[in-house]
Design a protein around this motif. Structure first.
Motif, mmCIF file in Angstrom:
data_model
loop_
_atom_site.group_PDB
_atom_site.id
_atom_site.type_symbol
_atom_site.label_atom_id
_atom_site.label_comp_id
_atom_site.label_asym_id
_atom_site.label_seq_id
_atom_site.Cartn_x
_atom_site.Cartn_y
_atom_site.Cartn_z
ATOM 1 N N ILE A 115 0.813 6.045 -5.693
ATOM 2 C CA ILE A 115 0.406 5.726 -7.003
ATOM 3 C C ILE A 115 0.372 7.291 -7.843
ATOM 4 O O ILE A 115 0.889 7.359 -8.935
ATOM 5 C CB ILE A 115 -0.984 5.005 -7.218
ATOM 6 C CG1 ILE A 115 -0.624 3.566 -6.570
ATOM 7 C CG2 ILE A 115 -1.516 4.976 -8.696
ATOM 8 C CD1 ILE A 115 -2.158 2.754 -6.569
ATOM 9 N N VAL A 116 -0.346 8.058 -7.204
ATOM 10 C CA VAL A 116 -0.624 9.367 -8.043
ATOM 11 C C VAL A 116 0.727 10.324 -8.114
ATOM 12 O O VAL A 116 1.496 10.448 -7.234
ATOM 13 C CB VAL A 116 -1.841 10.131 -7.322
ATOM 14 C CG1 VAL A 116 -2.137 11.427 -7.950
ATOM 15 C CG2 VAL A 116 -2.973 9.453 -6.972
ATOM 16 N N PRO A 117 0.624 10.465 -9.470
ATOM 17 C CA PRO A 117 2.096 11.281 -9.660
ATOM 18 C C PRO A 117 2.018 12.640 -9.057
ATOM 19 O O PRO A 117 0.829 13.274 -8.815
ATOM 20 C CB PRO A 117 1.938 11.755 -11.245
ATOM 21 C CG PRO A 117 1.165 10.550 -11.695
ATOM 22 C CD PRO A 117 0.338 10.173 -10.578
ATOM 23 N N GLY A 118 3.135 13.246 -8.463
ATOM 24 C CA GLY A 118 3.206 14.539 -8.023
ATOM 25 C C GLY A 118 2.864 14.622 -6.412
ATOM 26 O O GLY A 118 2.856 15.761 -5.711
ATOM 27 N N GLN A 119 2.351 13.548 -5.744
ATOM 28 C CA GLN A 119 2.115 13.513 -4.430
ATOM 29 C C GLN A 119 3.283 13.027 -3.627
ATOM 30 O O GLN A 119 3.923 12.073 -4.198
ATOM 31 C CB GLN A 119 0.867 12.615 -4.180
ATOM 32 C CG GLN A 119 -0.376 13.292 -4.426
ATOM 33 C CD GLN A 119 -1.565 12.389 -3.762
ATOM 34 O OE1 GLN A 119 -1.336 11.482 -2.900
ATOM 35 N NE2 GLN A 119 -2.798 12.583 -4.462
ATOM 36 N N ASP A 120 3.411 13.380 -2.352
ATOM 37 C CA ASP A 120 4.412 12.862 -1.646
ATOM 38 C C ASP A 120 3.854 11.291 -1.202
ATOM 39 O O ASP A 120 2.948 11.266 -1.013
ATOM 40 C CB ASP A 120 4.683 13.672 -0.396
ATOM 41 C CG ASP A 120 5.467 14.885 -0.725
ATOM 42 O OD1 ASP A 120 6.303 15.078 -1.699
ATOM 43 O OD2 ASP A 120 5.239 16.022 -0.072
ATOM 44 N N ASN A 121 4.919 10.483 -1.179
ATOM 45 C CA ASN A 121 4.783 9.284 -0.679
ATOM 46 C C ASN A 121 4.324 9.036 0.840
ATOM 47 O O ASN A 121 5.160 9.272 1.484
ATOM 48 C CB ASN A 121 5.622 8.046 -1.074
ATOM 49 C CG ASN A 121 5.975 7.844 -2.415
ATOM 50 O OD1 ASN A 121 5.013 8.118 -3.377
ATOM 51 N ND2 ASN A 121 7.131 7.448 -2.949
ATOM 52 N N GLY B 242 0.529 6.839 -13.054
ATOM 53 C CA GLY B 242 -0.538 7.167 -12.050
ATOM 54 C C GLY B 242 -1.675 6.177 -11.855
ATOM 55 O O GLY B 242 -2.646 6.707 -11.325
ATOM 56 N N ARG B 243 -1.436 4.904 -12.204
ATOM 57 C CA ARG B 243 -2.424 4.132 -12.207
ATOM 58 C C ARG B 243 -1.794 2.459 -12.152
ATOM 59 O O ARG B 243 -0.499 2.354 -12.190
ATOM 60 C CB ARG B 243 -3.306 3.975 -13.118
ATOM 61 C CG ARG B 243 -2.659 3.776 -14.648
ATOM 62 C CD ARG B 243 -3.831 3.651 -15.632
ATOM 63 N NE ARG B 243 -2.961 3.648 -17.173
ATOM 64 C CZ ARG B 243 -2.266 2.756 -17.515
ATOM 65 N NH1 ARG B 243 -1.882 1.759 -16.685
ATOM 66 N NH2 ARG B 243 -1.655 2.967 -18.823
ATOM 67 N N LEU B 244 -2.476 1.679 -11.621
ATOM 68 C CA LEU B 244 -1.856 0.275 -11.733
ATOM 69 C C LEU B 244 -1.552 -0.112 -13.062
ATOM 70 O O LEU B 244 -2.533 0.088 -13.997
ATOM 71 C CB LEU B 244 -2.850 -0.665 -11.102
ATOM 72 C CG LEU B 244 -3.251 -0.367 -9.598
ATOM 73 C CD1 LEU B 244 -4.097 -1.496 -9.018
ATOM 74 C CD2 LEU B 244 -1.546 -0.484 -8.798
ATOM 75 N N PRO B 245 -0.331 -0.584 -13.421
ATOM 76 C CA PRO B 245 0.053 -1.077 -14.675
ATOM 77 C C PRO B 245 -0.840 -2.313 -15.253
ATOM 78 O O PRO B 245 -1.068 -3.424 -14.355
ATOM 79 C CB PRO B 245 1.539 -1.375 -14.556
ATOM 80 C CG PRO B 245 1.502 -1.806 -13.132
ATOM 81 C CD PRO B 245 0.562 -0.905 -12.483
ATOM 82 N N THR B 246 -1.010 -2.275 -16.325
ATOM 83 C CA THR B 246 -1.474 -3.693 -17.146
ATOM 84 C C THR B 246 -0.440 -4.826 -16.987
ATOM 85 O O THR B 246 0.729 -4.407 -16.810
ATOM 86 C CB THR B 246 -1.997 -3.251 -18.630
ATOM 87 O OG1 THR B 246 -0.560 -3.199 -19.441
ATOM 88 C CG2 THR B 246 -2.941 -2.254 -18.803
ATOM 89 N N ASN C 67 5.360 3.340 -5.903
ATOM 90 C CA ASN C 67 5.520 4.541 -6.797
ATOM 91 C C ASN C 67 6.184 4.404 -8.125
ATOM 92 O O ASN C 67 5.810 4.993 -9.150
ATOM 93 C CB ASN C 67 6.146 5.617 -5.954
ATOM 94 C CG ASN C 67 6.437 7.020 -6.673
ATOM 95 O OD1 ASN C 67 7.413 7.429 -7.355
ATOM 96 N ND2 ASN C 67 5.248 7.867 -6.521
ATOM 97 N N HIS C 68 7.518 3.682 -8.128
ATOM 98 C CA HIS C 68 7.956 3.328 -9.135
ATOM 99 C C HIS C 68 7.305 2.453 -10.078
ATOM 100 O O HIS C 68 7.542 2.690 -11.388
ATOM 101 C CB HIS C 68 9.353 2.814 -8.869
ATOM 102 C CG HIS C 68 10.088 2.510 -9.912
ATOM 103 N ND1 HIS C 68 11.029 3.317 -10.846
ATOM 104 C CD2 HIS C 68 10.393 1.164 -10.759
ATOM 105 C CE1 HIS C 68 11.732 2.566 -11.775
ATOM 106 N NE2 HIS C 68 11.281 1.347 -11.750
#
Length: 164
Positions: free
Chosen positions: A95-101, A151-155, A145-146
């Protein structure tokens, strides 16, 4: 863990297992039609044709839920499952941008999803247990990730746009 009350999570996992994230351009269309499949009179609760045949009635289980509802609800339930089983950091890496999955192993998925969910998914997708877990282990990190670009769960509304 029982999956009662989590049809969105089961639908999302079923779609990812059957269609795979590599076909993500088609997932929006599948999700948009998921809750609107006509019932099969010979098999109540199972949809007829197209997605209903592939997923064995996941659409009927959602009772007309929107694509945004399936995505946001399914993602939320899935991430909660990972957190409840001590794998929150793993799910957060997707979820967090910039982190490797972080990868997820089939055995981790098996423990996280629980017997009831896996049994339901194998019945509804027609995949063997091993195939289901293998496909999801390859698909989930990239898919989540997509589906969480902020960087959070979508509404639900954001998820609807992602699905469309």
């Amino acid at each position: 863990m029982a999956n009662n009350g989590m049809p969105s999570m089961v639908a999302l996992l079923g779609l990812l297992a059957v269609a795979g994230f590599q076909n993500r351009d088609k997932l929006g269309g599948l999700l948009n039609g998921l809750g609107n499949q006509p019932a099969d009179p010979a098999n109540p609760g199972r949809a007829t044709g197209g997605l209903g045949d592939i997923l064995g009635g996941l659409g009927g289980a959602l009772g007309g839920a929107s694509a945004g509802g399936v995505l946001s609800g399914g993602l939320g339930d899935l991430v909660d499952r990972f957190r409840q089983t001590g794998r929150g950091a793993q799910a957060d890496s997707w979820i967090v941008p910039g982190q490797d999955n972080a990868p997820v192993q089939p055995a981790d998925l098996e423990e996280t999803l629980g017997e009831d969910t896996i049994t339901e998914l194998t019945k509804k997708t027609g995949l063997s247990r091993a195939d289901l877990l293998e496909r999801l282990s390859k698909t989930l990190p990239q898919a989540i990730n997509h589906l969480t670009p902020e960087g959070r769960l979508p509404t639900e509304a954001e998820a609807q746009r992602l699905a469309g």
